[in-house]
Design an enzyme around this catalytic site. Sequence first.
Site, PDB file in Angstrom:
ATOM      1  N   SER A  22       0.834  -1.215   0.000  1.00  0.00           N
ATOM      2  CA  SER A  22       0.000   0.000   0.000  1.00  0.00           C
ATOM      3  C   SER A  22       0.865   1.260   0.000  1.00  0.00           C
ATOM      4  O   SER A  22       0.622   2.204  -0.747  1.00  0.00           O
ATOM      5  CB  SER A  22      -0.858   0.054   1.261  1.00  0.00           C
ATOM      6  OG  SER A  22      -1.995  -0.704   1.124  1.00  0.00           O
ATOM      7  N   ARG A  26       1.719   4.377  -3.135  1.00  0.00           N
ATOM      8  CA  ARG A  26       1.492   5.800  -2.865  1.00  0.00           C
ATOM      9  C   ARG A  26       2.778   6.612  -3.020  1.00  0.00           C
ATOM     10  O   ARG A  26       2.755   7.698  -3.624  1.00  0.00           O
ATOM     11  CB  ARG A  26       0.930   5.965  -1.447  1.00  0.00           C
ATOM     12  CG  ARG A  26      -0.519   5.493  -1.369  1.00  0.00           C
ATOM     13  CD  ARG A  26      -0.867   5.041   0.017  1.00  0.00           C
ATOM     14  NE  ARG A  26      -2.300   4.880   0.217  1.00  0.00           N
ATOM     15  CZ  ARG A  26      -2.975   3.770  -0.068  1.00  0.00           C
ATOM     16  NH1 ARG A  26      -2.360   2.724  -0.592  1.00  0.00           N
ATOM     17  NH2 ARG A  26      -4.280   3.702   0.168  1.00  0.00           N
ATOM     18  N   GLY A  93      -5.847  -3.375  -7.770  1.00  0.00           N
ATOM     19  CA  GLY A  93      -6.948  -2.432  -7.558  1.00  0.00           C
ATOM     20  C   GLY A  93      -6.445  -1.083  -7.063  1.00  0.00           C
ATOM     21  O   GLY A  93      -6.964  -0.030  -7.443  1.00  0.00           O
ATOM     22  N   ARG A 121     -13.929  -6.059 -10.700  1.00  0.00           N
ATOM     23  CA  ARG A 121     -14.009  -5.288  -9.450  1.00  0.00           C
ATOM     24  C   ARG A 121     -14.595  -3.888  -9.690  1.00  0.00           C
ATOM     25  O   ARG A 121     -14.463  -3.332 -10.780  1.00  0.00           O
ATOM     26  CB  ARG A 121     -12.616  -5.224  -8.808  1.00  0.00           C
ATOM     27  CG  ARG A 121     -12.137  -6.627  -8.450  1.00  0.00           C
ATOM     28  CD  ARG A 121     -10.786  -6.633  -7.826  1.00  0.00           C
ATOM     29  NE  ARG A 121     -10.783  -5.921  -6.562  1.00  0.00           N
ATOM     30  CZ  ARG A 121      -9.692  -5.638  -5.888  1.00  0.00           C
ATOM     31  NH1 ARG A 121      -8.509  -6.003  -6.354  1.00  0.00           N
ATOM     32  NH2 ARG A 121      -9.761  -4.987  -4.749  1.00  0.00           N
ATOM     33  N   GLN A 168      -8.858   3.281  -0.740  1.00  0.00           N
ATOM     34  CA  GLN A 168      -8.502   3.564  -2.136  1.00  0.00           C
ATOM     35  C   GLN A 168      -9.324   4.721  -2.670  1.00  0.00           C
ATOM     36  O   GLN A 168      -8.802   5.602  -3.370  1.00  0.00           O
ATOM     37  CB  GLN A 168      -8.688   2.309  -2.983  1.00  0.00           C
ATOM     38  CG  GLN A 168      -7.727   1.202  -2.550  1.00  0.00           C
ATOM     39  CD  GLN A 168      -7.944  -0.105  -3.270  1.00  0.00           C
ATOM     40  OE1 GLN A 168      -8.811  -0.220  -4.139  1.00  0.00           O
ATOM     41  NE2 GLN A 168      -7.182  -1.111  -2.915  1.00  0.00           N
ATOM     42  N   ASP A 314      -7.504  -7.159   4.934  1.00  0.00           N
ATOM     43  CA  ASP A 314      -6.801  -8.140   4.098  1.00  0.00           C
ATOM     44  C   ASP A 314      -6.411  -9.393   4.876  1.00  0.00           C
ATOM     45  O   ASP A 314      -5.907 -10.348   4.291  1.00  0.00           O
ATOM     46  CB  ASP A 314      -5.566  -7.491   3.461  1.00  0.00           C
ATOM     47  CG  ASP A 314      -5.977  -6.412   2.456  1.00  0.00           C
ATOM     48  OD1 ASP A 314      -7.077  -6.522   1.883  1.00  0.00           O
ATOM     49  OD2 ASP A 314      -5.211  -5.452   2.261  1.00  0.00           O
ATOM     50  N   LYS A 341     -12.995  -8.365  -3.604  1.00  0.00           N
ATOM     51  CA  LYS A 341     -11.528  -8.285  -3.640  1.00  0.00           C
ATOM     52  C   LYS A 341     -11.044  -9.096  -4.840  1.00  0.00           C
ATOM     53  O   LYS A 341     -11.799  -9.349  -5.760  1.00  0.00           O
ATOM     54  CB  LYS A 341     -10.936  -8.782  -2.320  1.00  0.00           C
ATOM     55  CG  LYS A 341     -11.273  -7.874  -1.139  1.00  0.00           C
ATOM     56  CD  LYS A 341     -10.564  -6.535  -1.265  1.00  0.00           C
ATOM     57  CE  LYS A 341     -10.951  -5.545  -0.204  1.00  0.00           C
ATOM     58  NZ  LYS A 341     -10.402  -4.213  -0.435  1.00  0.00           N
ATOM     59  N   ARG A 345     -13.649 -13.397  -1.423  1.00  0.00           N
ATOM     60  CA  ARG A 345     -12.846 -14.013  -0.356  1.00  0.00           C
ATOM     61  C   ARG A 345     -13.696 -14.691   0.712  1.00  0.00           C
ATOM     62  O   ARG A 345     -13.182 -15.519   1.462  1.00  0.00           O
ATOM     63  CB  ARG A 345     -11.912 -12.973   0.285  1.00  0.00           C
ATOM     64  CG  ARG A 345     -10.760 -12.618  -0.626  1.00  0.00           C
ATOM     65  CD  ARG A 345      -9.741 -11.710   0.032  1.00  0.00           C
ATOM     66  NE  ARG A 345      -8.642 -11.469  -0.900  1.00  0.00           N
ATOM     67  CZ  ARG A 345      -7.825 -10.428  -0.843  1.00  0.00           C
ATOM     68  NH1 ARG A 345      -7.967  -9.531   0.110  1.00  0.00           N
ATOM     69  NH2 ARG A 345      -6.852 -10.285  -1.717  1.00  0.00           N
TER      70      ARG A 345
END
Length: 437
Positions: A22, A26, A93, A121, A168, A314, A341, A345
């Site tokens: 993550s 960024r 994603g 998604r 997100q 997650d 996801k 999941r």
Amino acid sequence: MNLTVNPLRTVIGDITVPGDKSISHRVALLAALAQGASCLRNFPAGRDCRATLKILSQLGIAHEELEPGTVTIFGCGGKLSAPSQTLDCENSGTTARLLMGILAGQPFAASIDGDDSLRRRPMEHVAAALREMGSAIFPSNGEKDLPLRVSGGALIGRNFAPDRAGAQLKSALLFAGLQARGTTRVTEDLPTRDHTERAMRLAGIRLETDGSTVSVEGGQIPKSFAVTIPGDLSSAAFWMALAAPLQGSRIILHNVGLNRRRLGFVDALLHMGAGIREEVISCDEGEWFGNLDIRGDQLRPFQVQATDLPSLIDEIPLLAVLAAKARGVSTIRGASALRIKECDRITATVTNLQKMGVEVDELPDGMTIYGTGNLNGAELQSYGDHRIAMAFAIAGLLASEKQTLIHDTDCIAVSYPGFHRDLLHLIKDSVRELAFS
Ligand code: S3P
């Protein structure tokens, strides 16, 4: 590729996991928008983060990697170049959604696409919000959200209060807000990971936070920066889950990101009775990091509800595996976001646990797991989802008997290409340690 694992009785060792996925997306995106060269150390080799770098090259951003994991990105001072081809986000994603926010403010048109899983998604919630700021973002064929075409340009800051928590979406809006006229505000109902806010501050961006609202003034160009990306808590979680229910086990994880908004899994493990010692080293460059020392014990059941979700979103498949190792009833509710996801999941986790002989009820927004302490080895599917593949590799190691075979585990490389190598290292270390003890 398939992965076969055998039950393990005890594990002792230490691991340094790859850089946080993550955070890496960024900082790469901010470095691209910055004025000058930024240095990103411990940038991971996982396919998702590499997809982000490839896309940045298509947008005119050069980078070099003189030694593996040390990436220098030559920023454009806010002005990307129009790509000549579709930008392929592959399985990522985060790449797709954050990129939408950036491209919304650039004066050219670009197409975004992804693999079959990403095409299933949702992107429309991000597109709709960015349209409110003035950009034209529409799916290229009416049926699915991806591929989509962004015609970016002048944006106007707006106030947003999304009805469903999502880091997100928040991040896409903050990236668009950076380039907009006026102020963009995002108010969250539940606090989600704040890596974008921390990375923006590191790049000299002024952000205001007021309770659950974060706002950014448009027209700011990030400054170049240097950062060492901490280890990914979501990758570390696999090894924590391996040690936690095996009595006599101990795993030490080095330099893991300890951002509070990501630590729901650690809190859940503590609640379940695992022995965890957090040794915070520092909060350099905006993110807390440190070492985690996990000792195995008999685990207790747990309850997860909607308010817990953002901090462990997650890690739910792994928690469900641990629920099977704890004696008693565990419930996971408020987790319907897991259905959209990399795969569904909830169904994937329930199906695999049932194949391992666990009694589980599937619920629309979660599951109830009737733990007995036992898992049996079984033949399982990864559903093309890296986290399902790794969670069930751990389940196979935690099984009481029989081998576990997981099909289609190439997807692990999306976030943790060295998973297998680290597993072998741990098992080897364990065998050696146990032989001497
Ligand atoms: C991510 C946010 C989470 C998480 C995903 C990565 C991010 O999704 O599940 O793996 O990098 O911002 P949400 O957008 O649902 O919060």
